[in-house]
Design a protein around this motif. Structure first.
Motif, PDB file in Angstrom:
ATOM      1  N   LEU A  48       8.733  18.692  14.192  1.00  0.00           N
ATOM      2  CA  LEU A  48       9.821  17.929  13.986  1.00  0.00           C
ATOM      3  C   LEU A  48      10.175  17.582  12.654  1.00  0.00           C
ATOM      4  O   LEU A  48      11.318  17.904  12.260  1.00  0.00           O
ATOM      5  CB  LEU A  48      10.149  16.912  14.912  1.00  0.00           C
ATOM      6  N   SER A  49       9.417  17.239  11.882  1.00  0.00           N
ATOM      7  CA  SER A  49       9.411  16.698  10.438  1.00  0.00           C
ATOM      8  C   SER A  49       9.315  17.620   9.451  1.00  0.00           C
ATOM      9  O   SER A  49       9.904  17.513   8.426  1.00  0.00           O
ATOM     10  CB  SER A  49       8.213  15.656  10.131  1.00  0.00           C
ATOM     11  N   ASN A  50       9.156  18.906   9.875  1.00  0.00           N
ATOM     12  CA  ASN A  50       9.021  20.080   8.878  1.00  0.00           C
ATOM     13  C   ASN A  50       9.740  21.153   9.445  1.00  0.00           C
ATOM     14  O   ASN A  50       9.650  22.401   8.668  1.00  0.00           O
ATOM     15  CB  ASN A  50       7.279  20.480   8.585  1.00  0.00           C
ATOM     16  N   THR A  51      10.684  21.059  10.300  1.00  0.00           N
ATOM     17  CA  THR A  51      11.498  22.188  10.641  1.00  0.00           C
ATOM     18  C   THR A  51      12.805  21.980  10.071  1.00  0.00           C
ATOM     19  O   THR A  51      13.498  20.762  10.506  1.00  0.00           O
ATOM     20  CB  THR A  51      11.608  22.455  12.220  1.00  0.00           C
ATOM     21  N   PRO A  52      13.556  22.557   9.064  1.00  0.00           N
ATOM     22  CA  PRO A  52      14.720  22.323   8.535  1.00  0.00           C
ATOM     23  C   PRO A  52      15.755  22.369   9.440  1.00  0.00           C
ATOM     24  O   PRO A  52      15.931  23.392  10.449  1.00  0.00           O
ATOM     25  CB  PRO A  52      14.977  23.443   7.390  1.00  0.00           C
ATOM     26  N   SER A  53      16.707  21.418   9.155  1.00  0.00           N
ATOM     27  CA  SER A  53      18.016  21.434   9.866  1.00  0.00           C
ATOM     28  C   SER A  53      18.985  20.485   9.262  1.00  0.00           C
ATOM     29  O   SER A  53      18.695  20.296   8.116  1.00  0.00           O
ATOM     30  CB  SER A  53      17.687  20.598  11.450  1.00  0.00           C
ATOM     31  N   ASN A  54      20.148  20.121  10.053  1.00  0.00           N
ATOM     32  CA  ASN A  54      21.112  19.052   9.197  1.00  0.00           C
ATOM     33  C   ASN A  54      20.605  17.836   9.116  1.00  0.00           C
ATOM     34  O   ASN A  54      21.214  17.337   8.205  1.00  0.00           O
ATOM     35  CB  ASN A  54      22.435  19.106  10.089  1.00  0.00           C
ATOM     36  N   TYR A  55      19.470  17.510   9.858  1.00  0.00           N
ATOM     37  CA  TYR A  55      18.880  16.290   9.517  1.00  0.00           C
ATOM     38  C   TYR A  55      17.594  16.524   8.930  1.00  0.00           C
ATOM     39  O   TYR A  55      17.013  15.303   8.397  1.00  0.00           O
ATOM     40  CB  TYR A  55      18.662  15.350  10.887  1.00  0.00           C
ATOM     41  N   ILE A  56      17.099  17.311   8.834  1.00  0.00           N
ATOM     42  CA  ILE A  56      15.677  17.546   8.427  1.00  0.00           C
ATOM     43  C   ILE A  56      15.560  18.404   7.282  1.00  0.00           C
ATOM     44  O   ILE A  56      15.986  19.620   7.151  1.00  0.00           O
ATOM     45  CB  ILE A  56      14.434  17.997   9.407  1.00  0.00           C
ATOM     46  N   LYS A  67      19.423  19.481  -3.393  1.00  0.00           N
ATOM     47  CA  LYS A  67      20.745  19.864  -3.580  1.00  0.00           C
ATOM     48  C   LYS A  67      21.180  20.932  -2.440  1.00  0.00           C
ATOM     49  O   LYS A  67      22.297  20.777  -2.082  1.00  0.00           O
ATOM     50  CB  LYS A  67      20.552  20.650  -4.826  1.00  0.00           C
ATOM     51  N   ASP A  68      20.400  21.404  -1.749  1.00  0.00           N
ATOM     52  CA  ASP A  68      20.684  22.131  -0.476  1.00  0.00           C
ATOM     53  C   ASP A  68      20.937  21.230   0.531  1.00  0.00           C
ATOM     54  O   ASP A  68      21.935  21.409   1.251  1.00  0.00           O
ATOM     55  CB  ASP A  68      19.616  23.179  -0.196  1.00  0.00           C
ATOM     56  N   PHE A  69      20.266  20.270   0.717  1.00  0.00           N
ATOM     57  CA  PHE A  69      20.214  19.397   1.735  1.00  0.00           C
ATOM     58  C   PHE A  69      21.680  18.610   1.781  1.00  0.00           C
ATOM     59  O   PHE A  69      22.247  18.097   2.577  1.00  0.00           O
ATOM     60  CB  PHE A  69      19.028  18.354   1.820  1.00  0.00           C
ATOM     61  N   LYS A  70      22.318  18.415   0.423  1.00  0.00           N
ATOM     62  CA  LYS A  70      23.271  17.643   0.339  1.00  0.00           C
ATOM     63  C   LYS A  70      24.437  18.556   0.758  1.00  0.00           C
ATOM     64  O   LYS A  70      25.362  17.652   1.450  1.00  0.00           O
ATOM     65  CB  LYS A  70      23.643  17.516  -1.203  1.00  0.00           C
ATOM     66  N   LYS A  71      24.211  19.619   0.997  1.00  0.00           N
ATOM     67  CA  LYS A  71      25.284  20.595   1.614  1.00  0.00           C
ATOM     68  C   LYS A  71      25.391  20.188   3.184  1.00  0.00           C
ATOM     69  O   LYS A  71      26.342  20.147   3.738  1.00  0.00           O
ATOM     70  CB  LYS A  71      25.160  22.031   1.359  1.00  0.00           C
ATOM     71  N   SER A  72      24.255  20.143   3.772  1.00  0.00           N
ATOM     72  CA  SER A  72      24.027  19.785   4.975  1.00  0.00           C
ATOM     73  C   SER A  72      24.583  18.235   5.372  1.00  0.00           C
ATOM     74  O   SER A  72      25.263  17.941   6.135  1.00  0.00           O
ATOM     75  CB  SER A  72      22.574  19.457   5.594  1.00  0.00           C
ATOM     76  N   LEU A  73      24.415  17.456   4.434  1.00  0.00           N
ATOM     77  CA  LEU A  73      25.174  16.138   4.732  1.00  0.00           C
ATOM     78  C   LEU A  73      26.455  16.284   4.583  1.00  0.00           C
ATOM     79  O   LEU A  73      27.366  15.397   5.426  1.00  0.00           O
ATOM     80  CB  LEU A  73      24.695  15.229   3.444  1.00  0.00           C
ATOM     81  N   LEU A  74      27.304  17.098   3.855  1.00  0.00           N
ATOM     82  CA  LEU A  74      28.647  17.299   3.895  1.00  0.00           C
ATOM     83  C   LEU A  74      29.308  17.879   5.220  1.00  0.00           C
ATOM     84  O   LEU A  74      30.101  17.447   5.869  1.00  0.00           O
ATOM     85  CB  LEU A  74      29.058  18.052   2.765  1.00  0.00           C
ATOM     86  N   LEU A  75      28.376  18.797   5.810  1.00  0.00           N
ATOM     87  CA  LEU A  75      28.679  19.402   6.972  1.00  0.00           C
ATOM     88  C   LEU A  75      28.662  18.318   8.179  1.00  0.00           C
ATOM     89  O   LEU A  75      29.527  17.921   8.844  1.00  0.00           O
ATOM     90  CB  LEU A  75      27.828  20.551   7.232  1.00  0.00           C
ATOM     91  N   ASN A  76      27.654  17.392   8.049  1.00  0.00           N
ATOM     92  CA  ASN A  76      27.386  16.441   9.085  1.00  0.00           C
ATOM     93  C   ASN A  76      28.607  15.583   8.928  1.00  0.00           C
ATOM     94  O   ASN A  76      28.998  14.906   9.973  1.00  0.00           O
ATOM     95  CB  ASN A  76      25.968  15.497   8.809  1.00  0.00           C
ATOM     96  N   THR A  77      28.937  15.178   7.632  1.00  0.00           N
ATOM     97  CA  THR A  77      29.870  14.048   7.450  1.00  0.00           C
ATOM     98  C   THR A  77      31.380  14.588   8.161  1.00  0.00           C
ATOM     99  O   THR A  77      32.043  14.069   8.737  1.00  0.00           O
ATOM    100  CB  THR A  77      30.416  13.820   6.058  1.00  0.00           C
ATOM    101  N   LEU A  78      31.507  15.924   7.876  1.00  0.00           N
ATOM    102  CA  LEU A  78      32.833  16.635   8.352  1.00  0.00           C
ATOM    103  C   LEU A  78      32.801  16.593  10.073  1.00  0.00           C
ATOM    104  O   LEU A  78      33.728  16.478  10.721  1.00  0.00           O
ATOM    105  CB  LEU A  78      32.814  17.977   7.915  1.00  0.00           C
ATOM    106  N   ILE A  79      31.586  16.887  10.629  1.00  0.00           N
ATOM    107  CA  ILE A  79      31.513  17.078  12.120  1.00  0.00           C
ATOM    108  C   ILE A  79      31.547  15.333  12.665  1.00  0.00           C
ATOM    109  O   ILE A  79      32.299  15.194  13.734  1.00  0.00           O
ATOM    110  CB  ILE A  79      29.994  17.207  12.520  1.00  0.00           C
ATOM    111  N   HIS A  80      31.045  14.475  12.200  1.00  0.00           N
ATOM    112  CA  HIS A  80      31.187  13.289  12.542  1.00  0.00           C
ATOM    113  C   HIS A  80      32.399  12.475  12.286  1.00  0.00           C
ATOM    114  O   HIS A  80      32.849  11.758  13.214  1.00  0.00           O
ATOM    115  CB  HIS A  80      29.980  12.320  12.087  1.00  0.00           C
ATOM    116  N   THR A  81      33.017  12.788  11.244  1.00  0.00           N
ATOM    117  CA  THR A  81      34.394  12.399  11.118  1.00  0.00           C
ATOM    118  C   THR A  81      35.599  12.962  12.047  1.00  0.00           C
ATOM    119  O   THR A  81      36.357  12.220  12.641  1.00  0.00           O
ATOM    120  CB  THR A  81      34.900  12.668   9.608  1.00  0.00           C
ATOM    121  N   THR A  82      35.342  14.268  12.268  1.00  0.00           N
ATOM    122  CA  THR A  82      36.219  15.134  13.354  1.00  0.00           C
ATOM    123  C   THR A  82      35.973  14.222  14.600  1.00  0.00           C
ATOM    124  O   THR A  82      36.780  13.978  15.546  1.00  0.00           O
ATOM    125  CB  THR A  82      35.800  16.306  13.400  1.00  0.00           C
TER     126      THR A  82
END
Length: 210
Positions: A48-56, A67-82
């Protein structure tokens, strides 16, 4: 770190964002159990700790992973805001006709998504802090790898731009990959490996030129 960001982090921590993050991971752990029955607890946690995802975040490529993970953060932000907007709209549309269950259910989901948004912001501030501190260190590592690779320039005889220009276009992860590759080639050459290995180097460099 700016004082403004430091205070923002302290507010999130006061609101229990670290505890919320632990709860999320425990939920993810419980959900994963049916799919990882053959694993031990330690193996499951490691996966779980080493499988890349929107939260890992994926690992192994230095600052580029952040830098790549920051893109996932933006996606998560859009999902939760929606999600927040949907549940708020749902309550406004129902108005006084909303049942107690619908109101409680919507408030709970709004609360959870609001904390998820705070978690994205919390992670973003911390990632920016690490990137700022790590850029200088990574640049030093890149320069060291470049110098080492320049020593191996004679191994590559099929390129249309200068070798130094080629190195300047590479990321740290690419430099590390090719440095390790050249080290393996040198080691195999010492063991009188067959003559097909240099051809592989040429093919690899063709990919970089493209």
């Amino acid at each position: 770190m700016k004082k403004k960001n430091q205070k923002e982090l302290q507010i999130y921590e006061f609101l229990g964002i670290k505890q919320f993050r632990k709860i999320l991971f425990k939920i993810l752990y419980i959900v994963s159990i049916p799919f990882t029955l053959k694993m031990t607890k330690e193996e499951r946690i490691f996966k779980l700790s080493n499988t890349p995802s929107n939260y890992i975040m994926k690992k192994g490529n230095g600052l580029q992973d952040l830098k790549d993970f920051k893109k996932s953060l933006l996606l998560n932000t859009l999902i939760h805001t929606t999600a927040i907007l949907i549940f708020m709209s749902y309550l406004l549309i129902l108005g006084l006709n909303a049942s107690l269950f619908s109101i409680i259910n919507s408030i709970v989901f709004i609360f959870i998504n609001a904390y998820c948004l705070m978690l994205q912001r919390y992670n973003q501030i911390r990632i920016n802090q690490v990137i700022q501190k790590g850029m200088h260190l990574e640049e030093m590592k890149k320069n060291k790898l470049k110098e080492e690779l320049k020593k191996e320039e004679t191994l590559v005889n099929d390129y249309t731009i200068s070798f130094e220009e080629l190195l300047d276009t590479m990321t740290y992860a690419q430099l590390k990959q090719y440095y390790d590759y050249f080290c393996r080639v040198k080691e195999e050459n010492r063991k009188s490996f067959d003559e097909e290995q240099p051809k592989e180097i040429s093919l690899q460099m063709q990919k970089i030129k493209k």
